[in-house]
Design an enzyme around this catalytic site. Structure first.
Site, PDB file in Angstrom:
ATOM      1  CB  CYS A   1      -0.927   0.007   1.213  1.00  0.00           C
ATOM      2  SG  CYS A   1      -2.028   1.437   1.274  1.00  0.00           S
TER       3      CYS A   1
ATOM      4  CB  CYS B   1      -0.672   2.469   3.939  1.00  0.00           C
ATOM      5  SG  CYS B   1      -2.274   1.866   3.381  1.00  0.00           S
ATOM      6  CG  ASP B   2       3.147   1.323   4.513  1.00  0.00           C
ATOM      7  OD1 ASP B   2       2.698   1.819   5.561  1.00  0.00           O
ATOM      8  OD2 ASP B   2       2.967   0.140   4.189  1.00  0.00           O
TER       9      ASP B   2
END
Length: 322
Positions: A136, A139-140
């Site tokens: 992701c 997300c990261d």
């Protein structure tokens, strides 16, 4: 065998399911949450979370889910450790059967079973998850500011993630095992026009290389799918972007699903093709897939379910009065 009955039965205990439970419990529906094979959902496998609203500092995914569950239980939710193996959505109350043999009956059903990222399936990938390997970018990606990153895949998801990562990195490599992308042409045009993206064609990742100690990921071992030759690509982060599996096999033939297996919902709601059944979170969202959007649709599902019950009860009272 025990039969558990509730006005709101929820499958899944990630952000979507637990948010639905919090709203449902506060509305007096005494929800039951069946946690499934991964209690807490995907966030329990995530370490640093920096994009969930309300927290100034980085928090841990497992801790966040523990807090959500504690809040849901505090307001009146019952958590059940079971996995559903059979469903009957032909009549209300809906009847679901657990692997334990217990039966769960709900006047409404909220499906929050989520979706799992597809992985390459190599040993080093599993070992390096959270140490430089992610599924992701949204997300990261923030954790790789100014670093060299690679994305693996060739569809819309891979191209979108590569483009997103250019917000953080000026050295993004997209690796695809074929010589052309499956992604939409407009996305490809944007990708090819971006000066910070390099494409490696006809290559597959054979190993995520660990630098040892606290170094985490330092390189990828790439194999040319045409010549068989290997090369080493130095990277700080690797993002696997080859799609997702929505957890909907249980509902195939019972609910309308789209071509990719996601539950179809009415636009602007969480209503499915069966009255009284609602879907929220990643099981119906193939675009955003964020904890906060999952929680938002969980709230929507609880409100939709509450309104469904209120409408049904009013109709029953009106019919009895005639």
């Amino acid at each position: 065998m025990t039969t558990h009955t509730t006005r709101m039965l929820i499958l899944g205990s990630g952000p979507a399911g637990l948010s639905a439970a919090i709203y449902g419990a506060r509305a007096g529906m005494k929800p039951i949450v069946v946690q499934g094979i991964q209690p807490g959902g995907q966030l329990t496998t995530t370490t640093d979370v920096e994009n969930y609203p309300g927290f100034k500092d980085v928090i841990q995914g497992p801790w966040l889910m523990e807090q959500m569950q504690a809040q849901a239980e505090h307001v009146g939710t019952t958590m059940m450790w079971d996995t559903i193996v059979g469903v009957d959505l032909t009549r209300r109350p809906f009847r679901l059967t657990g692997d334990s043999g217990d039966v769960y009956e709900g006047d409404t059903l909220v499906i929050a079973t989520g979706a799992q990222a597809k992985w390459l399936g190599i040993d080093s990938e599993e070992a390096m998850k959270g140490k430089g390997v992610s599924a992701c970018a949204t997300c990261d990606g923030f954790f790789y500011r100014g670093k060299k990153v690679a994305v693996i895949g060739g569809g819309n998801t891979a191209v979108e993630e590569a483009l997103y990562l250019t917000n953080h990195s000026d050295d993004v490599t997209l690796i695809h095992r074929r010589d052309s992308f499956r992604a939409e042409k407009i996305l490809q045009d944007r990708l090819f026009a971006h000066p910070n993206v390099t494409v490696i064609w006809n290559a597959e990742v054979r190993e995520f290389i660990d630098g040892g100690g606290n170094a985490g990921l330092v390189a990828l071992d790439l194999r040319d799918t045409v010549t068989g030759e290997h090369r080493r690509l130095e990277v700080d982060g690797g993002f696997v972007a080859i799609g997702h599996h929505p957890a909907t096999e249980l509902f195939r033939g019972h609910l309308d699903l789209d071509a990719d297996g996601y539950v179809k919902v009415e636009i602007g709601s969480t209503r499915t093709s069966v009255d009284g059944v609602f879907a929220c979170g990643d099981v119906q969202d193939k675009i955003y897939r964020q904890a906060v959007t999952a929680a938002g649709t969980g709230c929507m599902a609880a409100l939709d379910a509450e309104r469904f019950i209120a409408t049904a009860e009013f109709a029953e009272l009106a019919e009895a009065a005639e």
